[in-house]
Design a protein around this motif. Structure first.
Motif, mmCIF file in Angstrom:
data_model
loop_
_atom_site.group_PDB
_atom_site.id
_atom_site.type_symbol
_atom_site.label_atom_id
_atom_site.label_comp_id
_atom_site.label_asym_id
_atom_site.label_seq_id
_atom_site.Cartn_x
_atom_site.Cartn_y
_atom_site.Cartn_z
ATOM 1 N N PHE A 105 -54.798 -54.310 -33.203
ATOM 2 C CA PHE A 105 -55.043 -55.105 -34.404
ATOM 3 C C PHE A 105 -54.556 -56.542 -34.268
ATOM 4 C CE2 PHE A 105 -54.127 -56.594 -38.766
ATOM 5 C CZ PHE A 105 -55.418 -56.526 -39.255
ATOM 6 N N GLN A 106 -53.564 -56.791 -33.456
ATOM 7 C CA GLN A 106 -53.127 -58.183 -33.267
ATOM 8 C C GLN A 106 -54.299 -59.045 -32.805
ATOM 9 O OE1 GLN A 106 -49.255 -59.217 -31.603
ATOM 10 N NE2 GLN A 106 -48.881 -57.056 -31.237
ATOM 11 N N ALA A 107 -55.039 -58.554 -31.811
ATOM 12 C CA ALA A 107 -56.169 -59.323 -31.278
ATOM 13 C C ALA A 107 -57.318 -59.358 -32.275
ATOM 14 C CB ALA A 107 -56.628 -58.712 -29.950
ATOM 15 N N ILE A 108 -57.614 -58.215 -32.893
ATOM 16 C CA ILE A 108 -58.727 -58.151 -33.848
ATOM 17 C C ILE A 108 -58.450 -59.045 -35.052
ATOM 18 C CG2 ILE A 108 -59.935 -56.644 -35.485
ATOM 19 C CD1 ILE A 108 -59.484 -54.355 -33.425
ATOM 20 N N GLY A 109 -57.275 -58.887 -35.656
ATOM 21 C CA GLY A 109 -56.935 -59.649 -36.849
ATOM 22 C C GLY A 109 -56.904 -61.141 -36.595
ATOM 23 N N SER A 110 -56.367 -61.533 -35.446
ATOM 24 C CA SER A 110 -56.296 -62.964 -35.141
ATOM 25 C C SER A 110 -57.681 -63.554 -34.902
ATOM 26 C CB SER A 110 -55.396 -63.202 -33.932
ATOM 27 O OG SER A 110 -54.058 -62.856 -34.257
ATOM 28 N N SER A 111 -58.566 -62.772 -34.271
ATOM 29 C CA SER A 111 -59.932 -63.238 -34.044
ATOM 30 C C SER A 111 -60.681 -63.401 -35.370
ATOM 31 C CB SER A 111 -60.673 -62.243 -33.144
ATOM 32 O OG SER A 111 -62.042 -62.588 -33.031
ATOM 33 N N VAL A 112 -60.577 -62.411 -36.238
ATOM 34 C CA VAL A 112 -61.234 -62.496 -37.543
ATOM 35 C C VAL A 112 -60.631 -63.640 -38.363
ATOM 36 C CG1 VAL A 112 -61.669 -61.276 -39.723
ATOM 37 C CG2 VAL A 112 -61.886 -60.060 -37.542
ATOM 38 N N GLY A 113 -59.321 -63.817 -38.248
ATOM 39 C CA GLY A 113 -58.653 -64.901 -38.964
ATOM 40 C C GLY A 113 -59.186 -66.268 -38.567
ATOM 41 N N ILE A 166 -66.578 -54.687 -41.762
ATOM 42 C CA ILE A 166 -66.325 -56.069 -42.184
ATOM 43 C C ILE A 166 -67.554 -56.688 -42.841
ATOM 44 C CG2 ILE A 166 -65.659 -58.370 -41.376
ATOM 45 C CD1 ILE A 166 -64.137 -56.901 -39.084
ATOM 46 N N ASN A 167 -68.723 -56.437 -42.278
ATOM 47 C CA ASN A 167 -69.940 -57.047 -42.812
ATOM 48 C C ASN A 167 -70.521 -56.161 -43.917
ATOM 49 O OD1 ASN A 167 -71.877 -59.028 -42.982
ATOM 50 N ND2 ASN A 167 -73.192 -58.131 -41.403
ATOM 51 N N THR A 168 -69.754 -56.030 -45.006
ATOM 52 C CA THR A 168 -70.111 -55.152 -46.120
ATOM 53 C C THR A 168 -70.003 -55.924 -47.438
ATOM 54 O OG1 THR A 168 -67.814 -54.399 -46.240
ATOM 55 C CG2 THR A 168 -69.332 -53.045 -44.947
ATOM 56 N N PRO A 169 -70.593 -55.404 -48.508
ATOM 57 C CA PRO A 169 -70.534 -56.122 -49.792
ATOM 58 C C PRO A 169 -69.120 -56.400 -50.276
ATOM 59 C CG PRO A 169 -72.247 -54.440 -49.873
ATOM 60 C CD PRO A 169 -71.530 -54.258 -48.566
ATOM 61 N N ALA A 170 -68.183 -55.459 -50.078
ATOM 62 C CA ALA A 170 -66.811 -55.678 -50.556
ATOM 63 C C ALA A 170 -66.168 -56.861 -49.841
ATOM 64 C CB ALA A 170 -65.981 -54.407 -50.362
ATOM 65 N N TRP A 171 -66.344 -56.943 -48.514
ATOM 66 C CA TRP A 171 -65.804 -58.070 -47.761
ATOM 67 C C TRP A 171 -66.471 -59.380 -48.193
ATOM 68 C CZ3 TRP A 171 -62.384 -59.076 -43.574
ATOM 69 C CH2 TRP A 171 -61.598 -57.985 -43.165
ATOM 70 N N LYS A 172 -67.779 -59.346 -48.378
ATOM 71 C CA LYS A 172 -68.493 -60.566 -48.772
ATOM 72 C C LYS A 172 -68.008 -61.065 -50.129
ATOM 73 C CE LYS A 172 -72.685 -59.646 -46.112
ATOM 74 N NZ LYS A 172 -74.149 -59.345 -46.151
ATOM 75 N N TYR A 230 -60.782 -55.425 -53.625
ATOM 76 C CA TYR A 230 -62.216 -55.543 -53.895
ATOM 77 C C TYR A 230 -62.977 -54.284 -53.471
ATOM 78 C CZ TYR A 230 -62.858 -60.288 -55.662
ATOM 79 O OH TYR A 230 -62.880 -61.410 -56.458
ATOM 80 N N GLY A 231 -62.268 -53.296 -52.954
ATOM 81 C CA GLY A 231 -62.898 -52.028 -52.583
ATOM 82 C C GLY A 231 -63.252 -51.902 -51.121
ATOM 83 N N GLY A 232 -62.818 -52.860 -50.286
ATOM 84 C CA GLY A 232 -63.147 -52.824 -48.869
ATOM 85 C C GLY A 232 -62.038 -52.239 -48.019
ATOM 86 N N GLN A 233 -62.295 -52.167 -46.717
ATOM 87 C CA GLN A 233 -61.306 -51.699 -45.744
ATOM 88 C C GLN A 233 -61.717 -52.213 -44.375
ATOM 89 O OE1 GLN A 233 -62.832 -47.761 -47.026
ATOM 90 N NE2 GLN A 233 -62.299 -47.127 -44.941
ATOM 91 N N TRP A 234 -60.842 -52.060 -43.386
ATOM 92 C CA TRP A 234 -61.139 -52.546 -42.045
ATOM 93 C C TRP A 234 -62.064 -51.595 -41.279
ATOM 94 C CZ3 TRP A 234 -60.276 -57.026 -39.481
ATOM 95 C CH2 TRP A 234 -59.424 -57.960 -40.096
ATOM 96 N N PHE A 235 -61.800 -50.287 -41.393
ATOM 97 C CA PHE A 235 -62.551 -49.296 -40.615
ATOM 98 C C PHE A 235 -62.830 -48.074 -41.481
ATOM 99 C CE2 PHE A 235 -59.759 -51.573 -37.648
ATOM 100 C CZ PHE A 235 -60.670 -52.032 -36.712
ATOM 101 N N ALA A 239 -69.692 -65.855 -40.834
ATOM 102 C CA ALA A 239 -68.337 -65.523 -40.378
ATOM 103 C C ALA A 239 -68.118 -64.011 -40.355
ATOM 104 C CB ALA A 239 -67.310 -66.194 -41.284
ATOM 105 N N LEU A 240 -68.585 -63.329 -41.384
ATOM 106 C CA LEU A 240 -68.398 -61.880 -41.442
ATOM 107 C C LEU A 240 -69.294 -61.166 -40.436
ATOM 108 C CD1 LEU A 240 -68.022 -61.327 -45.284
ATOM 109 C CD2 LEU A 240 -66.239 -61.539 -43.555
ATOM 110 N N GLN A 241 -70.479 -61.686 -40.228
ATOM 111 C CA GLN A 241 -71.376 -61.102 -39.221
ATOM 112 C C GLN A 241 -70.751 -61.228 -37.829
ATOM 113 O OE1 GLN A 241 -75.153 -63.103 -38.757
ATOM 114 N NE2 GLN A 241 -76.189 -61.250 -38.078
ATOM 115 N N GLN A 242 -70.231 -62.412 -37.520
ATOM 116 C CA GLN A 242 -69.578 -62.621 -36.219
ATOM 117 C C GLN A 242 -68.351 -61.723 -36.075
ATOM 118 O OE1 GLN A 242 -68.732 -66.837 -36.252
ATOM 119 N NE2 GLN A 242 -70.614 -67.354 -35.160
ATOM 120 N N SER A 243 -67.566 -61.603 -37.159
ATOM 121 C CA SER A 243 -66.361 -60.774 -37.112
ATOM 122 C C SER A 243 -66.712 -59.306 -36.898
ATOM 123 C CB SER A 243 -65.565 -60.949 -38.409
ATOM 124 O OG SER A 243 -65.118 -62.280 -38.558
ATOM 125 N N GLN A 244 -67.758 -58.849 -37.566
ATOM 126 C CA GLN A 244 -68.212 -57.466 -37.403
ATOM 127 C C GLN A 244 -68.615 -57.207 -35.954
ATOM 128 O OE1 GLN A 244 -68.342 -54.961 -39.639
ATOM 129 N NE2 GLN A 244 -69.574 -53.480 -38.489
#
Length: 448
Positions: free
Chosen positions: A405-413, A226-232, A213-218, A429-434
């Protein structure tokens, strides 16, 4: 002068004890106790269960080695092995780890570099997989099986609905197809996808969805994006698709749960690991073995990162008490001879995929595995150096190659799973993850 009665008793006791020790030393149980015992930590995936079942043949050929298996669910395996190597616990002689952990752990000097014999034929291992398990040109793990991702679909349901699948499907097409084949009254759900929280569970799939969708993690300065249009757009699509056309309780389903659903005829489509192709095509494992269609993983705007690259591999921790015996075992379990053994026992369709070029060149495998060309092309086209439409400071398609990333990915998951169950909105959810990821990246010094 005769020996006193008490002295005779003492002598008899000593002689009896010596005889007992001698007999015990010659007994089979004592000989077993003298064996080198290897403790192997592995995941409860189908191919690993097959390996455990065939391992008695290794023990017969290596009577000086006994194997002790610790078989765990994926998230638990990762926690146990990470804790053990980080604390130098020394619980395990062989670890089942992935493409994510191997180079990170090698850089931290937690793994032994491998010195495999010429007969092993390291160069037969598929290059992207081999390079992903190396660090500074040294191989630190060998792949038991490797995978990308692909689309599975029910040919009978698609034919009935008049759907023709192109070589490269798109996610808008997927949603349209799901609406046509979704039939919950008859126990068939339009789409099955991972919902179980975890950096290697729901986030593995969702990272590829965000990528395409054109997004990325960082961004290139390690700021979370994370709190970007592509993620949304990507997460909104996922939640809408699963809430309308997914099975009940999707937030509890990982790879194994979805495999069980599809193989028993309850999924119309499923996007997941290519390793499932052999399991779904095996009459012993699947009730829909003759009804499964295969296609490339779907894309949206960008092809980059739409299909992942992963290997479940065997490695030897620095703390192993028996590294030579451990290397003997992992060489056996990932060899050409082991692949032939699985073929002899369970058929060519059941052999571990994605590891050796010789497997894909074998006419027997080509005949038994009609999905093989798609799998090979997916693995060879996955580029861990260019996972997204925009440049990234990290490598990895469905993960980010940093320890955090283990901690970050699991938290976002966890947060996205809450959106899937309607406990929160996608935007929230995306705001909290960001916010949580920003805090974590500041705390670990990536950003100020």
């Amino acid at each position: 002068m005769g020996i006193p009665r008490f002295a005779k008793i003492i002598v008899a006791f000593i002689v009896g004890a010596l005889l007992t020790q001698l007999l015990h030393a010659c007994s089979p149980s004592s000989q077993a106790a003298e064996k080198t015992r290897l403790t192997i930590a592995t995941v409860n995936n189908g191919d690993m269960v097959v390996m455990q079942g065939l391992s008695h043949q290794f023990e017969q050929a290596n009577p000086d080695i006994a194997l002790n298996w610790v078989v765990l669910e994926e998230n638990v395996l990762r926690q146990r092995t990470t804790t053990d190597v980080a604390s130098q616990g020394g619980q395990f002689d062989v670890l089942t780890i992935g493409s994510y952990e191997t180079p990170i752990w090698a850089r931290r000097d937690w793994l032994r570099p491998l010195n495999l014999p010429t007969s092993y034929d390291v160069n037969d291992l598929l290059k992207p997989v081999r390079e992903g398990l190396s660090n500074d040109g040294k191989l630190y793990a060998v792949p038991f099986y490797a995978e990308s991702s692909m689309l599975y679909y029910r040919k009978d349901l698609f034919e009935k609905a008049g759907i023709t699948v192109p070589e490269q499907p798109t996610y808008p097409q997927i949603k349209a197809w799901a609406s046509k084949i979704h039939n919950p009254q008859n126990g068939i759900y339009g789409m099955c996808l991972r919902g179980k929280p975890g950096w290697g569970e729901n986030i593995a799939f969702l990272s590829t969805l965000v990528n395409t969708y054109g997004g990325q993690w960082f961004d290139m300065q390690w700021n979370p994006t994370i709190n970007t249009p592509a993620w949304k757009a990507a997460i909104g699509y996922y939640v809408d698709l699963m809430q309308n056309y997914g099975p009940p309780g999707a937030s509890s389903n990982g790879f194994n749960e979805n495999l069980a659903l599809f193989s028993t005829g309850k999924c119309g489509m499923w996007v997941d690991a290519t390793v499932a192709a052999g399991l779904l095509s095996n009459p012993k494992e699947s009730t829909v073995y003759d009804k499964v269609g295969f296609a490339r993983a779907p894309i949206e705007q960008y092809p980059n990162g739409s299909n992942w690259l992963w290997a479940w591999a065997l490695a030897i921790p620095k703390t192993s008490k028996s590294p030579e015996a451990a290397e003997r075992f992992i060489a056996w379990a990932t060899s050409k001879e082991y692949i032939q053994l699985v073929a002899n026992e369970n058929g060519w369709v059941a052999v571990p995929p994605g590891t050796r070029m010789s497997t894909y060149e074998n006419p027997n495998y080509q005949t038994a595995a009609p999905f093989a060309p798609i799998v090979l092309r997916a693995i060879q086209s996955a580029d861990v150096t260019r996972p997204a439409a925009q440049p990234t400071p990290y490598k990895g398609v469905q993960y980010v190659d940093i320890p955090e990333f283990q901690a970050i990915g699991s938290s976002v998951g966890q947060t996205i799973a809450a959106a899937l169950t309607s406990n929160t909105s996608v935007d929230r959810a995306l705001q909290q993850s960001q916010q949580s990821t920003e805090r974590f990246m500041k705390h670990t010094g990536y950003i100020e």
